[in-house]
Write a protein that holds these residues in place. Structure first.
Motif, PDB file in Angstrom:
ATOM      1  N   THR A 250      17.834 -17.407  -6.037  1.00  0.00           N
ATOM      2  CA  THR A 250      18.545 -16.848  -4.881  1.00  0.00           C
ATOM      3  C   THR A 250      17.631 -16.321  -3.786  1.00  0.00           C
ATOM      4  OG1 THR A 250      18.658 -14.577  -5.750  1.00  0.00           O
ATOM      5  CG2 THR A 250      20.386 -16.122  -6.460  1.00  0.00           C
ATOM      6  N   GLY A 251      16.445 -15.849  -4.130  1.00  0.00           N
ATOM      7  CA  GLY A 251      15.503 -15.331  -3.137  1.00  0.00           C
ATOM      8  C   GLY A 251      15.783 -13.911  -2.668  1.00  0.00           C
ATOM      9  N   ARG A 252      16.855 -13.305  -3.176  1.00  0.00           N
ATOM     10  CA  ARG A 252      17.219 -11.949  -2.744  1.00  0.00           C
ATOM     11  C   ARG A 252      17.653 -11.124  -3.951  1.00  0.00           C
ATOM     12  NH1 ARG A 252      17.887 -14.945   1.800  1.00  0.00           N
ATOM     13  NH2 ARG A 252      17.648 -13.877   3.813  1.00  0.00           N
ATOM     14  N   LEU A 253      17.310  -9.822  -3.932  1.00  0.00           N
ATOM     15  CA  LEU A 253      17.593  -8.956  -5.069  1.00  0.00           C
ATOM     16  C   LEU A 253      18.197  -7.632  -4.625  1.00  0.00           C
ATOM     17  CD1 LEU A 253      17.272  -7.948  -8.055  1.00  0.00           C
ATOM     18  CD2 LEU A 253      14.967  -7.183  -7.404  1.00  0.00           C
ATOM     19  N   LEU A 254      19.314  -7.271  -5.266  1.00  0.00           N
ATOM     20  CA  LEU A 254      19.863  -5.923  -5.194  1.00  0.00           C
ATOM     21  C   LEU A 254      19.906  -5.384  -6.608  1.00  0.00           C
ATOM     22  CD1 LEU A 254      21.318  -3.529  -3.785  1.00  0.00           C
ATOM     23  CD2 LEU A 254      23.475  -4.736  -4.232  1.00  0.00           C
ATOM     24  N   ALA A 255      19.171  -4.298  -6.860  1.00  0.00           N
ATOM     25  CA  ALA A 255      19.200  -3.632  -8.160  1.00  0.00           C
ATOM     26  C   ALA A 255      20.218  -2.495  -8.078  1.00  0.00           C
ATOM     27  CB  ALA A 255      17.825  -3.094  -8.524  1.00  0.00           C
ATOM     28  N   LEU A 256      21.198  -2.520  -8.967  1.00  0.00           N
ATOM     29  CA  LEU A 256      22.364  -1.645  -8.874  1.00  0.00           C
ATOM     30  C   LEU A 256      22.513  -0.815 -10.137  1.00  0.00           C
ATOM     31  CD1 LEU A 256      25.193  -0.856  -7.613  1.00  0.00           C
ATOM     32  CD2 LEU A 256      26.076  -2.910  -8.786  1.00  0.00           C
ATOM     33  N   GLY A 257      22.737   0.502  -9.964  1.00  0.00           N
ATOM     34  CA  GLY A 257      22.950   1.359 -11.128  1.00  0.00           C
ATOM     35  C   GLY A 257      23.757   2.591 -10.761  1.00  0.00           C
ATOM     36  N   GLU A 258      24.409   3.168 -11.767  1.00  0.00           N
ATOM     37  CA  GLU A 258      25.195   4.382 -11.550  1.00  0.00           C
ATOM     38  C   GLU A 258      24.358   5.646 -11.675  1.00  0.00           C
ATOM     39  OE1 GLU A 258      29.133   6.637 -13.413  1.00  0.00           O
ATOM     40  OE2 GLU A 258      28.825   4.500 -13.777  1.00  0.00           O
ATOM     41  N   ALA A 259      23.183   5.536 -12.280  1.00  0.00           N
ATOM     42  CA  ALA A 259      22.340   6.706 -12.485  1.00  0.00           C
ATOM     43  C   ALA A 259      21.804   7.219 -11.149  1.00  0.00           C
ATOM     44  CB  ALA A 259      21.186   6.360 -13.415  1.00  0.00           C
ATOM     45  N   PHE A 260      21.180   8.389 -11.191  1.00  0.00           N
ATOM     46  CA  PHE A 260      20.583   8.963  -9.990  1.00  0.00           C
ATOM     47  C   PHE A 260      19.475   8.047  -9.456  1.00  0.00           C
ATOM     48  CE2 PHE A 260      21.846  12.934 -12.396  1.00  0.00           C
ATOM     49  CZ  PHE A 260      23.006  13.132 -11.677  1.00  0.00           C
ATOM     50  N   PRO A 261      19.174   8.109  -8.162  1.00  0.00           N
ATOM     51  CA  PRO A 261      18.287   7.111  -7.563  1.00  0.00           C
ATOM     52  C   PRO A 261      16.807   7.296  -7.834  1.00  0.00           C
ATOM     53  CG  PRO A 261      19.071   8.648  -5.891  1.00  0.00           C
ATOM     54  CD  PRO A 261      19.832   8.962  -7.141  1.00  0.00           C
ATOM     55  N   TRP A 262      16.372   8.518  -8.124  1.00  0.00           N
ATOM     56  CA  TRP A 262      14.921   8.739  -8.230  1.00  0.00           C
ATOM     57  C   TRP A 262      14.399   8.093  -9.517  1.00  0.00           C
ATOM     58  CZ3 TRP A 262      10.443  10.182 -10.354  1.00  0.00           C
ATOM     59  CH2 TRP A 262       9.399  10.555  -9.508  1.00  0.00           C
ATOM     60  N   GLY A 263      13.492   7.127  -9.351  1.00  0.00           N
ATOM     61  CA  GLY A 263      12.986   6.418 -10.521  1.00  0.00           C
ATOM     62  C   GLY A 263      14.095   5.583 -11.144  1.00  0.00           C
ATOM     63  N   GLY A 264      14.008   5.341 -12.418  1.00  0.00           N
ATOM     64  CA  GLY A 264      15.121   4.741 -13.119  1.00  0.00           C
ATOM     65  C   GLY A 264      15.057   3.241 -13.305  1.00  0.00           C
ATOM     66  N   VAL A 265      16.141   2.713 -13.849  1.00  0.00           N
ATOM     67  CA  VAL A 265      16.214   1.300 -14.196  1.00  0.00           C
ATOM     68  C   VAL A 265      16.109   0.432 -12.947  1.00  0.00           C
ATOM     69  CG1 VAL A 265      17.625  -0.490 -15.268  1.00  0.00           C
ATOM     70  CG2 VAL A 265      17.586   1.816 -16.248  1.00  0.00           C
ATOM     71  N   THR A 266      16.816   0.807 -11.891  1.00  0.00           N
ATOM     72  CA  THR A 266      16.761  -0.009 -10.672  1.00  0.00           C
ATOM     73  C   THR A 266      15.352  -0.036 -10.089  1.00  0.00           C
ATOM     74  OG1 THR A 266      17.503   1.882  -9.337  1.00  0.00           O
ATOM     75  CG2 THR A 266      19.187   0.344 -10.114  1.00  0.00           C
ATOM     76  N   ALA A 267      14.659   1.096 -10.144  1.00  0.00           N
ATOM     77  CA  ALA A 267      13.273   1.136  -9.660  1.00  0.00           C
ATOM     78  C   ALA A 267      12.381   0.248 -10.511  1.00  0.00           C
ATOM     79  CB  ALA A 267      12.759   2.577  -9.666  1.00  0.00           C
ATOM     80  N   GLU A 268      12.615   0.239 -11.815  1.00  0.00           N
ATOM     81  CA  GLU A 268      11.820  -0.594 -12.716  1.00  0.00           C
ATOM     82  C   GLU A 268      12.045  -2.072 -12.422  1.00  0.00           C
ATOM     83  OE1 GLU A 268       9.097  -1.428 -15.757  1.00  0.00           O
ATOM     84  OE2 GLU A 268       9.594   0.492 -14.832  1.00  0.00           O
ATOM     85  N   VAL A 269      13.296  -2.447 -12.195  1.00  0.00           N
ATOM     86  CA  VAL A 269      13.606  -3.846 -11.882  1.00  0.00           C
ATOM     87  C   VAL A 269      12.915  -4.272 -10.596  1.00  0.00           C
ATOM     88  CG1 VAL A 269      15.458  -5.420 -11.192  1.00  0.00           C
ATOM     89  CG2 VAL A 269      15.785  -3.899 -13.151  1.00  0.00           C
TER      90      VAL A 269
END
Length: 322
Positions: A250-269
């Protein structure tokens, strides 16, 4: 008759008790009362010596489970809410998670954590704790988003020799239904392509999988955009290969999560994709999480606090327009 997400959790525990005499359940009011969400209702009647009420001390609960696991048992511990597990933090990350590394003796415990928000639950009953426990070596952290995964991943977790943090989303308990528990039975650590697409990738997990699919449906109707949705299923281990393959398409990425934004799974992705797949990207990767505030009580404020199909669509429009 349709089965729900909470049915899957209850029935998986029942099967684990039937199949393995070393399995026992431990938690506050899980016996006759059936637990805060009735995930153990009726089980103590069949196994009065293996479905045990715990004191109101999460620290003591995990301490007992660690000791039992060291001696060969396979405890499933229910936290009434994931938020309360912070009281047992030392036992989970300093005892259970490190024990095999220190001694060669495994600690096969499963800690069930009712996670995420529901309307009116507020700051002490709505948190997503998966990032905290994934940070520590020695833990496995799973986040089932389907009825079939809620069932199969709990049974897989019981069989693992590692301590497993099983993050079950409260919002899905009775809303999410299926005809049965049949699924692809993917192993823990393998992500799933929930919805295929070619214009952008949404990488997410738990209840946000369903919000992402809704957003993808909205954008398809709006402009023919085909959004791919990747359900991580487990956040530790994290299936980087499936994520990279999707971004390559796809060439484009949105990392989505319900957790708080600082750090976290979306940051890791995002970090992994930037480090190992920067050449695959046609636009800067984006993240979308809940607001960086305690979770509000009021249902309307809560609805604004977490990502919604509308806010996911807005983020994706910006990503597609780059």
């Amino acid at each position: 008759m349709a089965v729900t997400y909470i049915d899957a959790i209850k029935d998986a525990q029942e099967k684990a008790l039937e199949d393995n005499p070393k399995v026992f359940l431990y938690g506050q009011d899980i016996g006759k009362f059936g637990g805060a969400f009735k995930a153990t209702k009726g089980l103590q009647e069949r196994w009065p010596d293996r479905v045990l009420d715990a004191p109101i001390s999460e620290d003591a609960m995990i301490g007992m489970a660690v000791g039992a696991a060291i001696e060969g048992m396979r405890p499933i511990v229910e936290m009434q809410f994931a938020d309360f597990s912070s009281v047992a933090f030392n036992q989970i990350v300093n005892q259970a998670a490190t024990h095999y590394y220190r001694t060669g003796v495994p600690v096969p415990i499963v800690v069930r954590m009712p996670s995420g928000g529901t309307p009116g639950s507020g700051p002490f009953h709505s948190q997503s704790m998966e990032t905290i426990y994934a940070h520590y070596p020695g833990t496995v952290v799973v986040t089932p988003a389907t009825v079939a995964d809620a069932y199969s991943m709990l049974l897989q977790a019981v069989d693992l020799d590692d301590p497993v943090i099983y993050c079950e989303h409260k919002f899905l308990y009775r809303w999410l239904k299926s005809d049965d528990y049949k699924g692809d039975n993917l192993p823990i650590g393998k992500a799933r392509i929930t919805r295929s697409g070619k214009h952008a990738t949404v990488v997410t997990y738990s209840a946000m999988v369903h919000e992402a699919v809704r957003a993808a449906d909205m954008l398809y109707k709006e402009g023919g955009w085909e959004i791919e949705v990747v359900d991580l299923r487990s956040v530790k281990p994290l299936d980087t290969d499936t994520v990279m393959a999707s971004v390559a398409r796809t060439g484009r990425l949105l990392a989505l999560g319900e957790a708080f934004p600082w750090g976290g799974v979306t940051a890791e992705v995002v970090s992994r994709v930037c480090a190992d797949g920067f050449h695959l990207l046609d636009a800067p990767p984006m993240r979308l999480n809940s607001k960086d505030t305690p979770v509000p009580y009021h249902p309307k404020l809560w609805a604004m606090h977490r990502p919604t199909p509308e806010s996911i669509c807005e983020a994706l429009r910006n990503l597609l327009a780059y």
